[in-house]
Design a protein around this motif. Structure first.
Motif, mmCIF file in Angstrom:
data_model
loop_
_atom_site.group_PDB
_atom_site.id
_atom_site.type_symbol
_atom_site.label_atom_id
_atom_site.label_comp_id
_atom_site.label_asym_id
_atom_site.label_seq_id
_atom_site.Cartn_x
_atom_site.Cartn_y
_atom_site.Cartn_z
ATOM 1 N N THR A 12 28.152 46.960 50.851
ATOM 2 C CA THR A 12 28.912 46.901 49.698
ATOM 3 C C THR A 12 30.263 46.901 49.740
ATOM 4 O O THR A 12 31.071 47.100 50.849
ATOM 5 C CB THR A 12 28.697 48.289 49.018
ATOM 6 O OG1 THR A 12 27.156 48.461 48.545
ATOM 7 C CG2 THR A 12 29.623 48.514 47.659
ATOM 8 N N THR A 22 35.460 48.720 41.025
ATOM 9 C CA THR A 22 33.826 48.028 40.794
ATOM 10 C C THR A 22 33.648 47.926 42.308
ATOM 11 O O THR A 22 34.216 47.379 43.100
ATOM 12 C CB THR A 22 34.268 46.754 40.053
ATOM 13 O OG1 THR A 22 34.942 46.893 38.930
ATOM 14 C CG2 THR A 22 32.714 46.223 40.018
ATOM 15 N N SER A 23 32.427 48.210 42.515
ATOM 16 C CA SER A 23 31.632 47.907 43.763
ATOM 17 C C SER A 23 30.458 46.699 43.492
ATOM 18 O O SER A 23 29.947 46.803 42.391
ATOM 19 C CB SER A 23 30.968 49.249 44.253
ATOM 20 O OG SER A 23 29.998 49.636 43.344
ATOM 21 N N TYR A 24 30.643 45.933 44.678
ATOM 22 C CA TYR A 24 29.512 45.056 44.429
ATOM 23 C C TYR A 24 28.641 45.071 45.724
ATOM 24 O O TYR A 24 29.145 45.194 46.929
ATOM 25 C CB TYR A 24 30.155 43.509 44.634
ATOM 26 C CG TYR A 24 30.952 43.319 43.155
ATOM 27 C CD1 TYR A 24 30.385 42.762 42.063
ATOM 28 C CD2 TYR A 24 32.381 43.363 43.311
ATOM 29 C CE1 TYR A 24 30.981 42.524 41.064
ATOM 30 C CE2 TYR A 24 33.173 43.221 42.137
ATOM 31 C CZ TYR A 24 32.365 42.752 40.782
ATOM 32 O OH TYR A 24 33.144 42.472 39.867
ATOM 33 N N TYR A 75 25.913 45.841 41.084
ATOM 34 C CA TYR A 75 27.179 46.093 40.902
ATOM 35 C C TYR A 75 27.201 47.858 40.386
ATOM 36 O O TYR A 75 26.223 48.185 39.657
ATOM 37 C CB TYR A 75 28.157 45.321 40.212
ATOM 38 C CG TYR A 75 28.105 45.365 38.856
ATOM 39 C CD1 TYR A 75 28.848 46.108 37.872
ATOM 40 C CD2 TYR A 75 27.156 44.633 38.166
ATOM 41 C CE1 TYR A 75 28.714 45.934 36.625
ATOM 42 C CE2 TYR A 75 26.916 44.413 36.841
ATOM 43 C CZ TYR A 75 27.891 45.138 35.968
ATOM 44 O OH TYR A 75 27.753 45.172 34.453
ATOM 45 N N GLN A 77 30.321 50.881 38.738
ATOM 46 C CA GLN A 77 31.721 51.018 38.236
ATOM 47 C C GLN A 77 32.286 52.578 38.520
ATOM 48 O O GLN A 77 31.322 53.358 38.071
ATOM 49 C CB GLN A 77 32.033 50.437 36.785
ATOM 50 C CG GLN A 77 31.869 49.011 36.703
ATOM 51 C CD GLN A 77 32.149 48.493 35.368
ATOM 52 O OE1 GLN A 77 31.809 48.948 34.237
ATOM 53 N NE2 GLN A 77 32.786 47.446 35.027
#
Length: 452
Positions: A12, A22-24, A75, A77
């Protein structure tokens, strides 16, 4: 960033998007889906239903069956650290093809013919790994790493060809199970966590390009090009080196056995001229044989090319001695044949004087050693002119032998010129020894069930 972990099978990264954290996340689709409860569909975030999960997993399997590597993406948030990987929004799948090199398939075929079993240990999905293994010709059952805990691995390991979704600790268990069955195990690895398995294996092979320093320290061999075919080439080269060591030992012991038996038997028989004892060889002639006619060809044997069928042999027993029963009996039999041939021609030349008889004996010994050399090499299907260094060495030996017979140098070695009829006798005895020696080697091979 939360780095990739083999137990989580995902990674991540965190970013600021329109002022929001925001994380992907990307990783194994099945693992990603377990942590998703929503899905992005046509630009809108919706609840992820069990039916949709089933469809996604079905598509993942379809991609995997085509030997495609699949990644899942999601993803989140407003969440930090580990919480970002929970209750994520699923985005989609990405299927990539990473076709194995054509030479890898050929290398695996070569391994199979050489009695080497290749086992695939991978973090890929079971279906993907099975499809890739099938394309490469890797045989055996395919299982996932989590099944290793439930299995009696020592009992089942020989029937397994593919281990998928494997963690580093599983690698160690696989190595231990194979060694417990008496196998010599070579294990490849590149990560820090691979170090225990690399250390435990008989031959740990780390990657020179992508490998970590820890993996390299734990390994016995570093693969500078990260190419599987290089391992197979190393096996072939290793087998050739071992063969050449055996040729070297066989040739020198055969030659020395012949020389010892010639002198020992001659002393027992007691050859004389005018009542004076005479030996087939004097000190300087023995020195000539050992330094020149033995030494040069023996050194050239070290660079003999490999047997064309070297990778069609099964692996040798690691407890096998360099001097096998087959080689030992061959050395003894050839030693006796050399003794008979040399003493016969020595006796033939005695009426013409000691120097003539000794010249015949010395030349006969040189020729018989060349014959013995070819007998040894023929067992390895090696062509007569395949080793240019050996060809040059033999040419030098023959030229030097002629020089000490037909030039004033003969006075130093106490030799006499040979007539053409003498050479006829030498060639006939050499040919007879080759034929009898080959037949004897065949009988010895049949009796010992060994081949050198």
């Amino acid at each position: 960033e939360i780095g990739f972990d083999s137990s989580r099978k995902m990674m991540t990264t965190f970013h600021k998007v329109a002022g929001k954290l925001t994380s992907y996340t990307k990783g194994a689709p099945d693992e990603i889906l377990k942590r998703c409860n929503r899905i992005l569909e046509n630009g809108k975030v919706k609840r992820l239903s069990p039916k949709q999960k089933k469809n996604i997993l079905r598509q993942n399997k379809a991609f995997s069956e085509k030997a495609l590597r699949v990644l899942g993406f999601a993803y989140n948030q407003g969440k930090k650290k580990v919480a970002a990987e929970q209750k994520m929004i699923f985005v989609g799948l990405q299927a990539m093809i990473d076709p194995p090199r054509e030479e890898v398939k050929r290398a695996i075929e070569k391994c199979a013919s050489a009695g080497i079993k290749v086992i695939m240990i991978t973090g890929d999905h079971l279906v993907t790994a099975s499809a890739i293994a099938k394309n490469l010709g890797i045989e055996g059952k395919a299982i996932e790493g989590k099944e290793i805990v439930r299995l009696d691995l020592k009992a089942k390991v020989e029937g397994i060809g593919v281990f998928a979704r494997v963690n580093p600790e599983h690698k160690l268990k696989i190595v231990e199970a194979l060694k417990a069955k008496g196998h010599i195990v070579a294990m490849t690895g590149d990560g820090v966590n691979d170090a225990p398995a690399l250390k435990q294996s008989d031959i740990g092979v780390s990657m020179g390009i992508t490998g970590t320093d820890v993996a390299k320290e734990a390994s016995s061999m570093i693969l500078t090009d990260d190419n599987f075919t290089s391992i197979v080439s190393a096996v072939e080269e290793g087998r050739n080196i071992y063969d050449n060591i055996k040729k070297f030992v066989n040739y020198l012991l055969s030659s020395n056995m012949g020389e010892v038996l010639v002198l020992f038997t001659a002393m027992i028989i007691g050859f004389t001229i005018a009542g004076e004892p005479v030996l087939p060889l004097i000190a300087i002639q023995i020195l000539w044989v050992n330094l020149i006619t033995d030494g040069l060809p023996a050194l050239a044997l070290g660079v003999d090319p490999p047997d064309p069928k070297i990778m069609q042999r099964k692996p040798r027993n690691p407890k096998e001695h360099v001097i096998s029963k087959n080689m030992l009996w061959n050395i003894i039999v050839i030693g006796v044949l050399v003794t008979v041939g040399v003493l016969f021609i020595f006796n033939y030349g005695l009426p013409q004087g000691a120097e003539k008889a000794q010249t015949l004996a010395l030349t006969m010994l040189v020729v018989l050693e060349i014959v013995r050399l070819e007998m040894i090499r023929s067992q390895y299907h090696t062509g007569f002119f395949s080793n240019k260094w050996l060809t040059m060495a033999l040419a030098v030996v023959l030229v030097l032998q002629l020089l000490i017979i037909y030039t004033p140098l003969r006075s130093i070695f106490h030799l006499a010129p040979l007539a053409w009829i003498d050479w006829v006798w030498i060639v006939m005895i050499g040919a007879a020894m080759f034929a009898i020696g080959k037949f004897a080697s065949l009988l010895i091979r049949h009796a010992t069930h060994q081949s050198d």
